[in-house]
Design a protein around this motif. Structure first.
Motif, PDB file in Angstrom:
ATOM      1  N   LEU A 128     -39.155  25.152   9.662  1.00  0.00           N
ATOM      2  CA  LEU A 128     -40.100  24.072   9.946  1.00  0.00           C
ATOM      3  C   LEU A 128     -39.552  23.123  11.007  1.00  0.00           C
ATOM      4  CD1 LEU A 128     -42.903  23.188   8.796  1.00  0.00           C
ATOM      5  CD2 LEU A 128     -41.651  21.487   7.457  1.00  0.00           C
ATOM      6  N   GLU A 129     -38.242  22.911  11.002  1.00  0.00           N
ATOM      7  CA  GLU A 129     -37.615  22.000  11.969  1.00  0.00           C
ATOM      8  C   GLU A 129     -37.310  22.674  13.302  1.00  0.00           C
ATOM      9  OE1 GLU A 129     -34.219  20.557   9.844  1.00  0.00           O
ATOM     10  OE2 GLU A 129     -35.445  19.573   8.293  1.00  0.00           O
ATOM     11  N   GLY A 130     -37.633  23.952  13.424  1.00  0.00           N
ATOM     12  CA  GLY A 130     -37.425  24.661  14.681  1.00  0.00           C
ATOM     13  C   GLY A 130     -35.966  24.956  14.992  1.00  0.00           C
ATOM     14  N   ARG A 131     -35.143  24.999  13.967  1.00  0.00           N
ATOM     15  CA  ARG A 131     -33.711  25.300  14.163  1.00  0.00           C
ATOM     16  C   ARG A 131     -33.540  26.821  14.129  1.00  0.00           C
ATOM     17  NH1 ARG A 131     -31.432  21.179   9.710  1.00  0.00           N
ATOM     18  NH2 ARG A 131     -29.405  22.123  10.234  1.00  0.00           N
ATOM     19  N   LYS A 132     -33.947  27.440  15.213  1.00  0.00           N
ATOM     20  CA  LYS A 132     -34.150  28.881  15.243  1.00  0.00           C
ATOM     21  C   LYS A 132     -32.869  29.681  15.000  1.00  0.00           C
ATOM     22  CE  LYS A 132     -38.304  28.794  18.133  1.00  0.00           C
ATOM     23  NZ  LYS A 132     -39.191  29.313  17.049  1.00  0.00           N
ATOM     24  N   ARG A 133     -31.779  29.284  15.593  1.00  0.00           N
ATOM     25  CA  ARG A 133     -30.554  30.062  15.436  1.00  0.00           C
ATOM     26  C   ARG A 133     -30.092  30.049  13.978  1.00  0.00           C
ATOM     27  NH1 ARG A 133     -25.536  29.154  14.687  1.00  0.00           N
ATOM     28  NH2 ARG A 133     -25.749  26.900  14.969  1.00  0.00           N
ATOM     29  N   GLU A 134     -30.091  28.852  13.376  1.00  0.00           N
ATOM     30  CA  GLU A 134     -29.664  28.755  11.980  1.00  0.00           C
ATOM     31  C   GLU A 134     -30.645  29.471  11.049  1.00  0.00           C
ATOM     32  OE1 GLU A 134     -28.005  24.445  11.300  1.00  0.00           O
ATOM     33  OE2 GLU A 134     -29.461  24.462  12.952  1.00  0.00           O
ATOM     34  N   ALA A 135     -31.946  29.338  11.341  1.00  0.00           N
ATOM     35  CA  ALA A 135     -32.949  30.020  10.526  1.00  0.00           C
ATOM     36  C   ALA A 135     -32.789  31.530  10.627  1.00  0.00           C
ATOM     37  CB  ALA A 135     -34.349  29.604  10.954  1.00  0.00           C
ATOM     38  N   ALA A 136     -32.554  32.026  11.840  1.00  0.00           N
ATOM     39  CA  ALA A 136     -32.404  33.471  12.036  1.00  0.00           C
ATOM     40  C   ALA A 136     -31.200  34.015  11.285  1.00  0.00           C
ATOM     41  CB  ALA A 136     -32.287  33.780  13.528  1.00  0.00           C
ATOM     42  N   GLU A 137     -30.128  33.254  11.256  1.00  0.00           N
ATOM     43  CA  GLU A 137     -28.923  33.691  10.571  1.00  0.00           C
ATOM     44  C   GLU A 137     -29.145  33.786   9.064  1.00  0.00           C
ATOM     45  OE1 GLU A 137     -24.352  32.060   9.969  1.00  0.00           O
ATOM     46  OE2 GLU A 137     -25.455  31.529  11.790  1.00  0.00           O
ATOM     47  N   LEU A 138     -29.778  32.776   8.483  1.00  0.00           N
ATOM     48  CA  LEU A 138     -30.054  32.792   7.049  1.00  0.00           C
ATOM     49  C   LEU A 138     -31.113  33.855   6.713  1.00  0.00           C
ATOM     50  CD1 LEU A 138     -29.626  31.643   4.241  1.00  0.00           C
ATOM     51  CD2 LEU A 138     -31.221  29.780   4.813  1.00  0.00           C
ATOM     52  N   TYR A 139     -32.101  33.984   7.560  1.00  0.00           N
ATOM     53  CA  TYR A 139     -33.180  34.961   7.370  1.00  0.00           C
ATOM     54  C   TYR A 139     -32.619  36.385   7.368  1.00  0.00           C
ATOM     55  CZ  TYR A 139     -38.235  36.091   7.818  1.00  0.00           C
ATOM     56  OH  TYR A 139     -39.541  36.492   7.626  1.00  0.00           O
ATOM     57  N   ARG A 140     -31.682  36.630   8.250  1.00  0.00           N
ATOM     58  CA  ARG A 140     -31.076  37.965   8.358  1.00  0.00           C
ATOM     59  C   ARG A 140     -30.398  38.352   7.044  1.00  0.00           C
ATOM     60  NH1 ARG A 140     -27.877  36.839  12.214  1.00  0.00           N
ATOM     61  NH2 ARG A 140     -29.521  37.009  13.788  1.00  0.00           N
ATOM     62  N   TRP A 141     -29.708  37.390   6.438  1.00  0.00           N
ATOM     63  CA  TRP A 141     -29.073  37.660   5.135  1.00  0.00           C
ATOM     64  C   TRP A 141     -30.121  37.867   4.043  1.00  0.00           C
ATOM     65  CZ3 TRP A 141     -29.737  34.550   0.801  1.00  0.00           C
ATOM     66  CH2 TRP A 141     -29.023  34.973  -0.332  1.00  0.00           C
ATOM     67  N   PHE A 142     -31.179  37.069   4.087  1.00  0.00           N
ATOM     68  CA  PHE A 142     -32.149  37.002   2.999  1.00  0.00           C
ATOM     69  C   PHE A 142     -33.162  38.153   3.023  1.00  0.00           C
ATOM     70  CE2 PHE A 142     -34.143  33.128   0.586  1.00  0.00           C
ATOM     71  CZ  PHE A 142     -34.037  33.819  -0.612  1.00  0.00           C
TER      72      PHE A 142
END
Length: 299
Positions: A226-240
């Motif tokens: 939601l905050e547009g923190r794409k790199r951090e979101a992508a990293e967590l998403y990849r694990w999840f």
């Protein structure tokens, strides 16, 4: 009466004892744990909650337990569905009378037909109370597809229709709804493995499944997206993602309950016709869970 539909709303599982009665003690504990971990509301009696296997009395008792456990900290938003319209309307009215603050309105469990009949069903439920309502669109599971033009029609007639749970698995539906009705409705992603893409497309909330086992990670992923923190979101998403994909297959209830059990937040008991996982399905699921737990990120 308005409800804040932004945030992570767990579609909670229904915990059963070994004899397949509802485990109200654990249900209350689970609701409190989810709230403590930052969820925005609780959604009982949905597909993941095995709502179709619950009696009317069991549904009422589950609502009482959830309301008591939440103690007003977050809204309880039950899924409203039944075989017939009259039963769904009765559950909606009961939900309003006991203090629920919103409703998730589903198509009928079995019958799928044309827009005239489906419109009449959901319209009867939405009109039954003044509670804020979220329409649940899941053509994959219910064989009824509420397309953007039909959602626009309902939104024009019913002021208390405030949101849509979009589970078609096509994030273009988010942009399609936005193109027709702008910000009139909140749109919540209804399939776990489309949450980042859905928020990118304009969704503002998440009706989540794996949150039953990983609420902190779910809330963190939602906020990063939601905050547009794409790199951090992508990293967590990849694990999840290997876990989130368990939400989008026919045995999603069994899988999510298995994950819950492995993290100490539930048991695998499901009601027939569902059966617990065995054989290769169980081994593959166990391997996925073990890999995820071995590499679980620090938040």
């Amino acid at each position: 009466m308005k409800l804040n539909w932004k945030g992570v709303f767990p579609a909670i599982t229904t915990p059963f004892n070994a004899d397949l009665t509802v485990d109200h003690g654990f249900l209350a504990e689970h609701v409190r744990w989810l709230i403590d971990n930052g969820v925005a509301g609780i959604v009982p009696l949905g597909s993941l909650g095995e709502g179709a296997t619950l009696s009317s009395n069991e549904k009422r008792q589950i609502l009482e337990t959830c309301l008591g456990a939440a103690s007003g900290r977050v809204p309880i938003v039950p899924g409203i569905s039944a075989l017939g319209t009259a039963e769904a309307v009765e559950l909606a009215k009961h939900s309003a009378s006991v203090g629920c603050r919103g409703l998730m309105v589903l198509p009928p469990y079995v019958y799928s037909t044309d827009w005239r009949e489906m419109r009449a069903h959901v319209a009867a439920v939405i009109a039954a109370t003044e509670l804020p309502c979220m329409l649940y669109n899941n053509p994959v599971a219910y064989r009824t597809d509420f397309v953007p033009e039909q959602i626009e029609e309902l939104a024009a007639e019913f002021p208390n229709l405030e949101a849509v749970k979009e589970s078609s698995t096509d994030v273009r539906r988010v942009t399609g709804i936005r193109a027709l009705i702008g910000e009139r409705l909140d749109i919540l992603v209804g399939v776990d493995d489309a949450i980042v893409e859905g928020i990118d497309a304009g969704a503002t909330g998440w009706i989540a499944g794996l949150v039953n086992a990983f609420p902190a990670e779910s809330v963190a992923l939602y906020r990063l997206a939601l905050e547009g923190r794409k790199r951090e979101a992508a990293e967590l998403y990849r694990w999840f993602l290997p876990l989130l994909r368990m939400d989008t297959v026919p045995k999603f209830v069994q899988l999510i309950k298995l994950v819950q059990e492995r993290v100490g937040q539930g048991r695998v008991h499901v009601r027939p016709p569902r059966l617990v996982l065995v054989g290769d399905e169980l081994r593959q699921a166990e391997a996925t869970i073990q890999r995820a737990l071995a590499s679980r990120p620090a938040l």
